[in-house]
Design an enzyme around this catalytic site. Structure first.
Site, short mmCIF file in Angstrom:
data_model
loop_
_atom_site.label_atom_id
_atom_site.label_comp_id
_atom_site.label_asym_id
_atom_site.label_seq_id
_atom_site.Cartn_x
_atom_site.Cartn_y
_atom_site.Cartn_z
N SER A 86 2.91 -3.32 -10.23
CA SER A 86 4.01 -2.76 -9.66
C SER A 86 5.00 -3.73 -9.93
CB SER A 86 3.89 -2.70 -8.03
OG SER A 86 4.76 -2.45 -7.64
N LYS B 173 0.76 -1.08 -0.08
CA LYS B 173 -0.12 0.20 -0.01
C LYS B 173 1.12 1.30 -0.17
CE LYS B 173 -1.80 -1.68 3.71
NZ LYS B 173 -1.18 -2.81 3.91
N GLN C 21 -3.31 -2.23 7.14
CA GLN C 21 -3.44 -3.42 7.28
C GLN C 21 -4.31 -3.89 6.01
OE1 GLN C 21 -4.49 -1.69 10.49
NE2 GLN C 21 -2.31 -1.98 10.79
N GLY D 106 3.25 -0.87 9.00
CA GLY D 106 4.61 -0.43 8.32
C GLY D 106 4.36 -0.38 6.74
#
Ligand code: GDP
Ligand code: IMO
Ligand code: MG
Length: 428
Positions: A413, A16, A224, A40
């Protein structure tokens, strides 16, 4: 003008942070709406790695308004450490960062209680990040919480702290046989944090709604993932907030009618940190290979992430619950070099075939995944920026996912870095 919500579709760590960083270029405001420093989010720019825990990943672009919304729970020490870390790297946060007055504060007793709870649960533990997230949200719901604005009123803060500590210390001493916490120490420590944070604390729902009125582009950053959602995840092995797109409304104070797009971030395989069922988990050499290639170690706790194949049942669930308008597929490059890839299309449990994500943990924990096999590719996809340049079998893998999910992959990505990306559809 648009409002786009970024949401994890699996058990978190889908990438994300990287996608938020990429999309921030065209955004005016980037806002975190739930979770805390359990998150994180990694962003890599010119070989420099940044891990954001509380501050929106948009902070790495100059001049973007970054908001920590009311739905986030904030450990002031962690926030200050993150702010200091960014300043040391030359990132200016002073005019960009705003923290909601209404956001709840994580207190030392939240961490203490969580630790004791997890210990007491033994092999039934959740495997939390140990950041006090669950107990802090529990206090919020029980209406015992301390909010950021309370830090600015020493009298109010002291009273709430004393009242909470009287209950907490009773629990610590009598139930957990642990040492009690000292009110004065906590008071002094938190008043010091308050001094340093005062200038950032603001009425963020008013600010974000003003930005909406001014027709600005707003990017809402989820933490999350869907399966860690308190209502729609693999309860009780979840986090304590609404991680799904709906959380952006409650966690920022914006109406559902203001949201235009919801982009689901999908890792090209699946990972999970902590305990709980994971049907496609690979407990063998293959899982180890994916972990090593993908660098699958927690960005917050450093724990090895459990790895497995892509699971269509999970993704169909995420598409429904979040109302996804598109997908961003990340870490495609980690699948380079495999002869065969597998995609889970069903679960078999006691003679029944499940094609939709089951609610029962018993089924999830004991089912046998049903896979379709697809051919892998030998070529490297690292850094590819155009869809046409992808190996044929990689294109087929993506097309197959789209067909199964009836949802378009709008971003792919192909590496950690900002420019290692294929944009098929702009979000703003
Ligand atoms: P988040 O919590 O969803 O932001 O994800 P994390 O940052 O915890 O974990 C994702 C990891 O994958 C980070 O180390 C990212 O730098 C990395 N990453 C993101 N996208 C890609 C990609 O396309 N390829 C590779 N190789 N790494 C990626
Ligand atoms: P990002 O935003 C992956 C997991 C923990 C544990 C469970 C509950 O980086 O994707 P908590 O401390 O929240 O009470 O722990 O949730 N968990 C995450 N897993 N990525 C995350 O965040 C996570 N945040 C919490 O490992 O299983
Ligand atoms: Mg992460």
């Amino acid at each position: 003008m648009s409002t786009v919500v970024i949401v994890g579709t699996q058990w978190g760590d889908e990438g994300k942070g990287k996608i938020v960083d990429v999309l921030t270029e065209k955004a005016d405001v980037v806002a975190r709406y739930q979770g805390g420093n359990n998150a994180g989010h990694t962003v890599v720019i010119n070989n420099e790695k940044y891990i954001l825990h509380l501050i929106p990943s948009g902070i790495l672009h100059k001049g973007k308004k970054c908001i920590i919304g009311n739905g986030v729970v904030i450990d002031p020490a962690a926030l200050l450490a993150e702010m200091d870390g960014l300043k040391e790297k030359g990132i200016n946060i002073d005019h960009n960062l705003l923290v909601s007055k209404n956001a709840h504060v994580i207190m030392p007793y939240h961490m203490a209680i969580e630790k004791e709870n997890e210990n007491k649960k033994g092999n039934k533990k959740i495997g939390t990040t140990g950041r006090g997230i669950g107990p802090s949200y529990a206090d919020k719901i029980a209406r015992n919480g301390i909010r950021m604005m309370d830090l600015l009123s020493p009298e109010v803060f002291r009273e709430k702290l004393s009242s909470n500590l009287s209950m907490v210390n009773f629990l610590l001493e009598n139930l957990y046989k642990a040492a009690p916490l000292n009110a004065d120490e906590i008071y002094n420590q938190y008043m010091h944090y308050a001094d340093r944070l005062a200038n950032y604390i603001a009425d963020t729902d008013a600010i974000i709604n003003n930005e909406l009125d001014m027709k600005k582009n707003i990017l809402c950053e989820g933490a999350q993932g869907t399966l860690l959602d308190i209502d729609h995840g693999t309860y009780p092995f979840v986090t304590s907030s609404n991680t799904i797109a709906g959380g952006a409304c409650t966690g920022l104070g914006i109406g559902p009618t203001k949201i235009n797009k919801v982009l689901g971030i999908v890792k090209a395989y699946t990972t999970r940190v902590g305990e709980g069922p994971f049907p496609t988990e690979l407990k063998d050499e293959l899982g180890e290979t994916i972990r090593r290639k993908g660098g699958e170690f927690g960005a917050t706790t450093g724990r090895p992430r459990r790895c497995g194949w892509l699971d269509v049942l999970i993704l169909k669930h995420a598409i429904r619950i979040n109302g996804l308008t598109g997908l961003a597929l990340t870490k495609l490059d980690i699948l380079d070099g495999f002869d065969t890839l597998k995609i889970c299309v069903g679960y078999k449990y006691k003679g029944t075939l499940y094609e939709d994500f089951p609610k029962e943990m018993e089924v999830l924990a004991n089912c046998e995944p049903v896979y379709v096999k697809v051919k892998g590719w030998k070529e490297s996809t690292v850094g590819i920026k155009e869809f046409d340049k992808l190996p044929d079998n990689a294109k087929k893998y993506i097309k197959k996912i789209e067909k199964m999910l009836k949802t378009k992959v709008q971003i792919i990505s192909t590496g950690q870095k900002r420019d290692e990306i294929i944009i098929l559809k702009e979000q703003f």
